[in-house]
Each structure stands twice: as C-alpha cells, then as structure tokens.
Write an enzyme that holds these catalytic residues in place. Structure first.
Site, mmCIF file in Angstrom:
data_model
loop_
_atom_site.group_PDB
_atom_site.id
_atom_site.type_symbol
_atom_site.label_atom_id
_atom_site.label_comp_id
_atom_site.label_asym_id
_atom_site.label_seq_id
_atom_site.Cartn_x
_atom_site.Cartn_y
_atom_site.Cartn_z
ATOM 1 N N GLU A 1 31.695 74.614 45.354
ATOM 2 C CA GLU A 1 30.911 73.489 44.835
ATOM 3 C C GLU A 1 31.791 72.232 44.815
ATOM 4 O OE1 GLU A 1 29.768 73.527 40.619
ATOM 5 O OE2 GLU A 1 27.824 72.732 41.217
ATOM 6 N N PHE B 1 28.330 67.496 31.693
ATOM 7 C CA PHE B 1 28.376 66.026 31.698
ATOM 8 C C PHE B 1 27.261 65.381 32.513
ATOM 9 C CE2 PHE B 1 30.657 66.680 35.742
ATOM 10 C CZ PHE B 1 30.082 65.678 36.519
ATOM 11 N N LYS C 1 26.626 71.432 21.251
ATOM 12 C CA LYS C 1 27.991 71.004 21.576
ATOM 13 C C LYS C 1 27.887 70.288 22.916
ATOM 14 C CE LYS C 1 31.302 71.508 23.707
ATOM 15 N NZ LYS C 1 31.778 70.450 24.655
ATOM 16 N N SER D 1 29.885 74.697 34.656
ATOM 17 C CA SER D 1 30.428 75.286 35.883
ATOM 18 C C SER D 1 30.386 76.812 35.801
ATOM 19 C CB SER D 1 31.877 74.827 36.056
ATOM 20 O OG SER D 1 32.632 75.264 34.939
ATOM 21 N N CYS E 1 23.087 69.935 39.798
ATOM 22 C CA CYS E 1 23.215 71.337 40.208
ATOM 23 C C CYS E 1 22.155 71.680 41.242
ATOM 24 C CB CYS E 1 23.099 72.247 39.002
ATOM 25 S SG CYS E 1 21.497 72.131 38.240
ATOM 26 N N GLU F 1 32.230 66.659 26.261
ATOM 27 C CA GLU F 1 33.128 65.640 25.698
ATOM 28 C C GLU F 1 33.256 64.432 26.624
ATOM 29 O OE1 GLU F 1 33.743 68.577 26.875
ATOM 30 O OE2 GLU F 1 35.857 68.956 27.337
HETATM 31 P P1 NAD Z 1 32.082 72.427 32.601
HETATM 32 O O1 NAD Z 1 31.909 73.885 32.840
HETATM 33 O O2 NAD Z 1 33.432 71.835 32.830
HETATM 34 O O3 NAD Z 1 31.719 72.072 31.066
HETATM 35 C C1 NAD Z 1 30.526 72.518 30.482
HETATM 36 C C2 NAD Z 1 30.757 72.704 28.990
HETATM 37 O O4 NAD Z 1 31.751 73.701 28.772
HETATM 38 C C3 NAD Z 1 31.240 71.443 28.287
HETATM 39 O O5 NAD Z 1 30.532 71.299 27.072
HETATM 40 C C4 NAD Z 1 32.724 71.701 28.065
HETATM 41 O O6 NAD Z 1 33.214 71.104 26.880
HETATM 42 C C5 NAD Z 1 32.811 73.202 27.944
HETATM 43 N N1 NAD Z 1 34.074 73.761 28.467
HETATM 44 C C6 NAD Z 1 34.841 73.270 29.475
HETATM 45 N N2 NAD Z 1 35.905 74.086 29.707
HETATM 46 C C7 NAD Z 1 35.795 75.108 28.820
HETATM 47 C C8 NAD Z 1 36.571 76.283 28.581
HETATM 48 N N3 NAD Z 1 37.673 76.559 29.269
HETATM 49 N N4 NAD Z 1 36.166 77.120 27.615
HETATM 50 C C9 NAD Z 1 35.051 76.870 26.894
HETATM 51 N N5 NAD Z 1 34.276 75.763 27.077
HETATM 52 C C10 NAD Z 1 34.640 74.904 28.032
HETATM 53 O O7 NAD Z 1 30.959 71.681 33.443
HETATM 54 P P2 NAD Z 1 30.800 70.123 33.717
HETATM 55 O O8 NAD Z 1 31.900 69.694 34.637
HETATM 56 O O9 NAD Z 1 30.603 69.393 32.447
HETATM 57 O O10 NAD Z 1 29.403 70.099 34.490
HETATM 58 C C11 NAD Z 1 29.266 70.259 35.870
HETATM 59 C C12 NAD Z 1 28.934 71.689 36.226
HETATM 60 O O11 NAD Z 1 27.727 72.069 35.578
HETATM 61 C C13 NAD Z 1 28.663 71.870 37.717
HETATM 62 O O12 NAD Z 1 29.267 73.065 38.115
HETATM 63 C C14 NAD Z 1 27.158 71.964 37.797
HETATM 64 O O13 NAD Z 1 26.667 72.675 38.906
HETATM 65 C C15 NAD Z 1 26.861 72.677 36.526
HETATM 66 N N6 NAD Z 1 25.474 72.505 36.124
HETATM 67 C C16 NAD Z 1 24.637 73.554 36.317
HETATM 68 C C17 NAD Z 1 23.302 73.444 36.003
HETATM 69 C C18 NAD Z 1 22.365 74.593 36.246
HETATM 70 O O14 NAD Z 1 21.213 74.482 35.881
HETATM 71 N N7 NAD Z 1 22.787 75.694 36.829
HETATM 72 C C19 NAD Z 1 22.805 72.242 35.480
HETATM 73 C C20 NAD Z 1 23.695 71.192 35.269
HETATM 74 C C21 NAD Z 1 25.039 71.338 35.604
#
Ligand code: NAD
Length: 486
Positions: free
Chosen positions: A377, A151, A175, A228, A283, A178
């Site tokens: 985090e 997000f 994808k 994450s 991140c 959401e």
């Molecule tokens: P998230 O892991 O909740 O969601 C990421 C994606 O995974 C979304 O598209 C979501 O729909 C999908 N998703 C969520 N739960 C799922 C599940 N159980 N099974 C399969 N798919 C699932 O992450 P977020 O809250 O949207 O973003 C924030 C996180 O992203 C933070 O931890 C941040 O550090 C990380 N991030 C990392 C980087 C990097 O370069 N390392 C860059 C940006 C963000």
C-alpha cells in the site's frame, strides 16, 4: 497556534489528561504550520473515560431506542448546519480540498441518517413455537465500547461507529488519530448540543499507549479499529486476547481491471479521480490498474486528465513530510527497476505554500507484479499499470494480493462484469465505478488483510457487531404437557 492544546472529552466536559509525555504538534499539511498540540493520554486517562461511560450506561441503555435516535436526528441537522465549518476543519488538519471535505461531512450525515432508522429495522423477533409458548429475540447493547480511527477521514470514520453504536445503547470512547485530532472535539460538542447525556460519548487523545490501554481495559466490551493492516493486526490480536469483540479494518491495494471495450472518457476520468481523490489517501483508492490487452487509448486519456489537475486546487497535500518521502521512495524504486513514470508528481510545489506536503498525481506504466510498488500500500496519489493479455490474467493478479478491500472492472460487457464480480477477491466490488463504496443501508467492509473480525463496520452489518441478542422463552398456558421441554 490557531487552536489551544487539545483536551480529552470525558463525562460531558473537556479535561486535561494526566499524560506525562510531551504533547505532539498538529500540522496543517498544506502549509506545514503547527496549528495545535495533542496530548498523549495514558492508561489512567482511558480508565477515567471508562468510568464516566460506565456511569452513563444504565441510564442510556434503559432509554428507549426511539428516544435515543431523536438525539441523532438533531446531530444530523447540526452536521448539515455546520458543514462549512466542519469541512474547513477537515481541510485544515487533513489537507483535503474543500469539495472532498464537504463530501466527507455529508457522508457523516448519511451515516447518521441510517442510525436514525435503527428503530425501524431492529425490532426483535417473536414466534409462538408451541401452544402458549413464545420464543422472542431482543437486541441489547454491549456496554462501554471504543472506536480507534485513522488520519484520512477525521470526520467520517469516527461517524462510521459513533451513531450506530451509541443509538444501539452503548456508551463510547473515541480515540482519534493524533495526526488529525481536532475534528473529534467538534463532534463531541455537536453531540452535546444535540442532547447526548454526559458520559455517553468520550474522546481520549493519544497514540499507541492509549490504544494499548483501550485493548487491555476490562471495562471495554468491544472495539472498532480503522487504520493500517500492521496496526489492525496488533489491535485485533490484543483486543481478542483480552476476550473483547473486535472489528479491525486495515489497509488496501485496490485493483481496477480495465478492458479494451471500456468507455474511454468515463473510464479515464473515473480512474484518475479514484487514484488522486483525497491525494490517494483513501482505503478505496485505485492503486493498481490491470490493463487487459490493448488499452493504450484509455491510458493516454488518463495521462491527459492527470496532467491537467492543478495541485492545491484539484488535489490537496499528503498528510506529512514523512508520507511524501515514503511515497517518493516507492516511485524512485519502481523507476530504477524499469517502470515508466508517464505522469510524474514528485517535484510538485504550490505557489505560496512551498512548505506544504504536495504531490501531483503520478501514473507509472510497465510495472510488473513482483515490484514492491505493485504489492504494498503506497497511500498516495500514485497509480501503477500492470499489463496482462486477458481477464483471467487480470484476476490472477488481483487475487494474489493479500488485501481485499475493493476491486473494480471497466467494461461494456455484462458477462465480463459479472465474471469479475464473482471472481475478484475483495469485499467491495464495482463495475464502471472507480470508488465502489457501498452507501447506506449497505455495509462497508473488505476481505483478507483489509479486515479482521466478523461483520461489517457500517449499515446493517454493524447492528450485529454493536449488540448482543437475548433469547427469551415464555409460557403463559395453564395446560400441562403442551411443550415437550416443559
Ligand atoms: P495507522 O494504523 O497508523 O493508525 C490508526 C490508528 O492506530 C491511530 O489512531 C493511531 O494512533 C493508532 N496506532 C498507530 N500505531 C499504533 C501502534 N503501534 N499500536 C497501537 N495503535 C497504534 O493508520 P493511519 O496512517 O492513521 O491511516 C491510514 C491507514 O488506514 C491506511 O492503511 C488505510 O488504508 C487505512 N484505512 C483503512 C480503511 C478501511 O476501511 N479498511 C479506512 C480508512 C483508512
């Protein structure tokens, strides 16, 4: 609702998915208002996107790369021409302030600029290995690939993958998160306007079910994931157990080591900008300041800089009410355990936007490495300060974190800077830089629990990920016995 319920983008058109579950509301985090609804696609929707991509692949992959990148030159121009509108959309669905949203779109343009240079940097290799015998290596696309995004950067993170993967000849399914799904549709429209043929790029909205279908679909060859660590592990395991190539970037806990000789003003302003930019939802955000020896003069200045920030103007809201509650819980727990909250953003409200999910920058001193807030985090505008007598103590704290996205040191000493650069256990390291993001052509990617898989997601590192090499040996020499292998 400002925007109609969203649709998937498949085969060059916006189509309603076959979802059976109710769509989710999409919120403006600055007001709490519902601005759209996002459908939750099912496996059948992923399959129709794969079929469209598969149909487009022979034509797209056979198009010379110099022709393919012409579309990305146009796309870059469109990103720049529409920057106000694209940035406003990012602000609307993600909450970040206007300058941050503009910077995000500009970064998308820079990522696209790199993709435009791919013909110049991906020619194959050729060598006459024996008289009349040549070996050559050429790169080929993988086929249908997917990108799953988080997000916090609705425009930029999709563009970490789209221009490079597609310019290299793949057809892609995105994808998006959401929570921030609207920008993805605009990206699709701009790619279409730039001349990308139908089926080369798809958007499939949804959550877990859509992601699982992407991981399981036999027609998808590779997946980039950003999100994450918890979900990165799930996606990496599921995709690779289905024998796909996967690069899964996870969460972070970035340590900034601050030495007593650091330039006071520069360190204080950079550190506060790093922990509070995008409401701490980067991140690359500073999360733990490891204060070495006597650094109170810097901490006092940081507190002044943080207190002077105006919520709603200098710092946007966090993404959701749930995120605000989670971040607040971390701060409450640290305070109860004896840490000292020296700048407190918990009770922040913005006049006229009382239902927005605002938090002010929060700085917590006297945190110990065993506290949850020092280890996990938080993903909000929160910086904890852990104190240590020397640089080895600071590195021990940094090295103990399972994450390894970024680390930085603030110092005027070249030898201390070099020592930290060598010994920090992070994939991206900075000196006197609060957010050590490598810029193109350098690749983005962390270590440890911040990245699973081989290679990096942007820059030169991504070329290997999105292609496979073919090794060709030819002999155009009539002499017999010129090559021991013949
Ligand atoms: P998230 O892991 O909740 O969601 C990421 C994606 O995974 C979304 O598209 C979501 O729909 C999908 N998703 C969520 N739960 C799922 C599940 N159980 N099974 C399969 N798919 C699932 O992450 P977020 O809250 O949207 O973003 C924030 C996180 O992203 C933070 O931890 C941040 O550090 C990380 N991030 C990392 C980087 C990097 O370069 N390392 C860059 C940006 C963000």
């Amino acid at each position: 609702m400002k925007y109609a319920e969203l649709r998937n983008y498949v085969g060059g058109d916006f189509v309603a998915p076959t979802h059976t579950r109710p769509a989710l509301d999409v919120y403006d985090p600055s007001s709490g208002a519902i601005i759209s609804r996002v459908p939750l696609s099912a496996a059948a929707d992923v399959d129709s996107a794969v079929q469209a991509a598969r149909a487009a692949f022979p034509g797209w992959s056979a198009t010379p790369i110099k022709e393919r990148v012409q579309i990305f030159f146009k796309y870059k121009t469109l990103l720049e021409r529409h920057i106000d509108e694209l940035a406003a959309l990012v602000t609307e669905e993600n909450g970040k302030i206007a300058s941050e949203a503009r910077a995000e779109v500009l970064k998308s343009a820079e990522l696209t600029e790199f993709a435009c240079s791919l013909p110049q940097i991906t020619p194959g290799e050729v060598l006459e290995v024996s008289r009349g015998v040549e070996c050559r290596v050429e790169r080929f696309p993988l086929g249908v690939v997917a990108a799953i995004t988080p997000f916090n950067f609705p425009n930029m993170v999709p563009n970490w993958s789209i221009p490079n993967a597609v310019a290299l000849g793949n057809c892609m399914i995105l994808k998006p998160s959401e929570l921030v799904p609207i920008s993805a549709g605009r990206i699709a429209e701009l790619l279409r306007e730039a001349g990308l043929p139908p089926g080369v790029f798809q958007v499939v909205h949804g959550g877990q079910e859509a992601v699982e279908a992407i991981c399981d679909h036999p027609g998808i060859a590779a997946i980039s994931f950003v999100g994450s660590t918890r979900v990165a592990k799930i996606v990496y395991k599921r995709a690779t157990s289905n024998l796909k190539r996967c690069l899964a970037l996870g969460g972070a806990k970035n340590h900034l080591i601050v030495m007593p000789d650091a330039d006071r003003e520069m360190a204080a302003t950079n550190i506060v900008a790093s922990m509070s930019g995008c409401a701490g939802q980067r991140c690359m955000a500073a999360s733990v300041m490891v204060a070495v020896s006597e650094t109170d003069h810097i901490i006092e200045r940081m507190a002044d800089v943080a207190r002077a920030m105006v919520p709603g103007k200098d710092i946007g809201p966090v993404i959701s009410a749930a995120a605000k509650e989670r971040i607040t819980r971390y701060i409450d727990e640290a305070e109860a355990a004896g840490a000292k909250v020296i700048v407190d953003g918990r009770k922040t409200t913005v006049a006229g936007k009382e239902n927005g999910y605002y938090m002010g920058p929060t700085i917590i001193d006297r945190v110990t490495p065993d506290m949850r807030i020092a280890q996990e985090e938080v993903f909000g505008p929160v910086l904890v300060i852990v104190r240590t007598p020397d640089v080895d103590g600071a590195l021990a704290i940094e090295n103990a974190s399972p994450y390894g996205n970024a680390a930085s040191v603030f110092t005027e000493s070249g030898s201390v800077a070099r020592y930290v650069m060598e010994h920090a256990s992070a994939g991206m390291v900075g000196v006197n830089v609060g957010v050590p993001v490598p810029r193109e052509p350098f690749s983005f990617g962390g270590w440890g629990d911040s990245k699973f898989g081989v290679g990096d997601i942007t820059g030169r590192g991504s070329i290997e990920f999105w292609t496979q090499s073919k090794k060709m040996t030819t002999k155009w020499n009539r002499e017999a016995g010129t090559n021991w292998m013949s």
